[in-house]
Enzyme design. Structure first.
Site, PDB file in Angstrom:
ATOM      1  CG  HIS A   1      -1.829  -1.102   1.407  1.00 45.87           C
ATOM      2  ND1 HIS A   1      -3.193  -1.755   0.964  1.00 45.87           N
ATOM      3  CD2 HIS A   1      -0.850  -2.429   2.577  1.00 45.87           C
ATOM      4  CE1 HIS A   1      -3.257  -2.644   1.774  1.00 45.87           C
ATOM      5  NE2 HIS A   1      -2.227  -3.198   2.052  1.00 45.87           N
TER       6      HIS A   1
HETATM    7  C1  BDR Z   1      -2.179   0.513   6.336  1.00 49.21           C
HETATM    8  O1  BDR Z   1      -2.352   0.251   7.091  1.00 49.21           O
HETATM    9  C2  BDR Z   1      -0.638  -0.516   7.704  1.00 49.21           C
HETATM   10  O2  BDR Z   1      -1.268  -1.657   8.511  1.00 49.21           O
HETATM   11  C3  BDR Z   1      -0.091  -0.276   6.204  1.00 49.21           C
HETATM   12  O3  BDR Z   1       1.381   0.592   6.553  1.00 49.21           O
HETATM   13  C4  BDR Z   1      -0.092   0.603   5.518  1.00 49.21           C
HETATM   14  O4  BDR Z   1      -0.188   1.894   5.335  1.00 49.21           O
HETATM   15  C5  BDR Z   1      -2.883  -0.414   4.681  1.00 49.21           C
HETATM   16  O5  BDR Z   1      -4.045  -0.550   5.448  1.00 49.21           O
END
Ligand code: BDR
Ligand code: CA
Length: 349
Positions: free
Chosen positions: A274
């Site tokens: 992400h």
């Molecule tokens: C987001 O949640 C976190 O666990 C990850 O780093 C990312 O920013 C994804 O939903």
């Protein structure tokens, strides 16, 4: 997709490092056009002080410039903090064991760093937020002009026409601090069209699927030996023996994330990257196809608190306040990541 000419991008990154935040930082450090002004730390994946330690450690490992790293909010604005060590490991960096950082934390609070930089360079700075929006919300409360002082923000967060990853309709970064998200989306409603927040939500970031083959390719570009094989058949917790330290630590971090995705039925032995995707978009928005919408937060729902709701058709009668990423070319993103982060790693060996 051809890469556009690279122009310098002055940037503040607010992170909750985090395995994918780690790769986002590596991507920024590996990108010559990124003028990384500061990294601010928020509580999320792990506690804010651990986030700060991780950020300092990655910077130092990569022998990167002495960028200011500032501690920010240690708890969300209203609700208690929840962290997610099962997703990112006890220190937030999976199985990686980074050398203790020796660089000091900034004496300034994250909010001061955001406000001061934005005032000094009005209209120039891009903000990248890959954690809960707590720091930015607090900064906006202190300086209501902040949305107009920044060039643009790019947010990793939310889920629109897509299920949540924390609760059925809620994405993690927003779930940790939905009140902060509400403050930010409301505050940025005043910015002109070409400065609307770019939102990288799960709809697209769950298409950024890192596989063991990507790690192997990156290691090869880095000149790391032996060939880096992260196999689904390995014993959980197997550690990398890569000669290159950046490859070794990154591989150990990502292996944990892949084991998590497999264990929680998130697509098998892969990892959704992400945050690095949001970092790449912050440096080059042409990587993303966006659609304007009015975004607001569900704060009251007993089952849906933290849901990001997009009004695509103007039903609320309010103008758009976000450009939501609706498409991208994941292969191009991984091509850039492998080329850049591989070269950065090679330079460290
Ligand atoms: C987001 O949640 C976190 O666990 C990850 O780093 C990312 O920013 C994804 O939903
Ligand atoms: Ca994150």
């Amino acid at each position: 997709m051809a890469e556009p000419r690279r122009t310098r991008v002055p940037l503040i990154a607010d992170v909750d490092t985090g395995i994918d935040d780690s790769l986002a930082l590596l991507y920024l450090m590996a990108s010559p056009e990124a003028e990384l002004l500061a990294i601010t730390c928020t509580a999320g994946n792990v506690a804010a002080r651990q986030v700060a330690k991780n950020n300092l450690a990655w910077l130092e490992l990569c022998d990167y410039a002495d960028v200011e790293v500032a501690l920010g909010a240690e708890v969300p604005i209203v609700q208690p903090l929840v962290t997610t060590e099962e997703t990112h490991g006890p220190q937030g960096i999976g199985y990686a064991e980074l050398p203790e950082p020796t660089r000091p934390l900034s004496s300034r609070h994250a909010t001061e760093v955001w406000i001061d930089n934005a005032r000094r360079r009005p209209g120039e700075i891009t903000g990248l937020i890959t954690g809960p929006l707590t720091n930015l919300a607090l900064a906006v409360k202190l300086e209501p002009e902040l949305p107009l002082l920044l060039k643009r923000i790019v947010i990793m967060g939310g889920a629109f026409n897509h299920p949540g990853n924390t609760r059925p309709t809620t994405e993690w970064n927003i779930a940790v601090d939905p009140d902060a998200a509400k403050i930010v989306f409301d505050a940025f409603s005043v910015v002109p069209e070409d400065r609307r927040p770019v939102v990288c939500a799960l709809d697209v970031t769950e298409r950024i699927v890192m596989t063991p083959a990507h790690i192997a390719e990156l290691a090869e570009v880095a000149g790391s030996t032996p060939a880096e094989v992260v196999s689904p058949d390995d014993e959980p917790g197997t550690r990398s023996t890569a000669s290159n330290p950046v490859v070794r630590h990154l591989s150990d971090a990502v292996r944990f994330y892949m084991e998590f995705h497999r264990a929680y039925d998130q697509g098998g032995f892969i990892a959704h990257m992400h945050d690095p995707f949001a970092a790449a978009v912050a440096l080059d928005p042409s990587l993303a196809t966006t659609r304007a919408a009015t975004v607001d937060l569900e704060l009251a729902g007993t089952l849906t608190r933290g849901q990001t709701v997009a009004d695509w058709r103007g039903m609320w009668g309010r103008g758009p306040n976000a450009d939501i990423v609706v498409d991208t070319d994941p292969d191009e993103f991984f091509r850039r990541t492998i080329e850049r982060v591989g070269a950065l790693a090679r330079s460290i060996a």
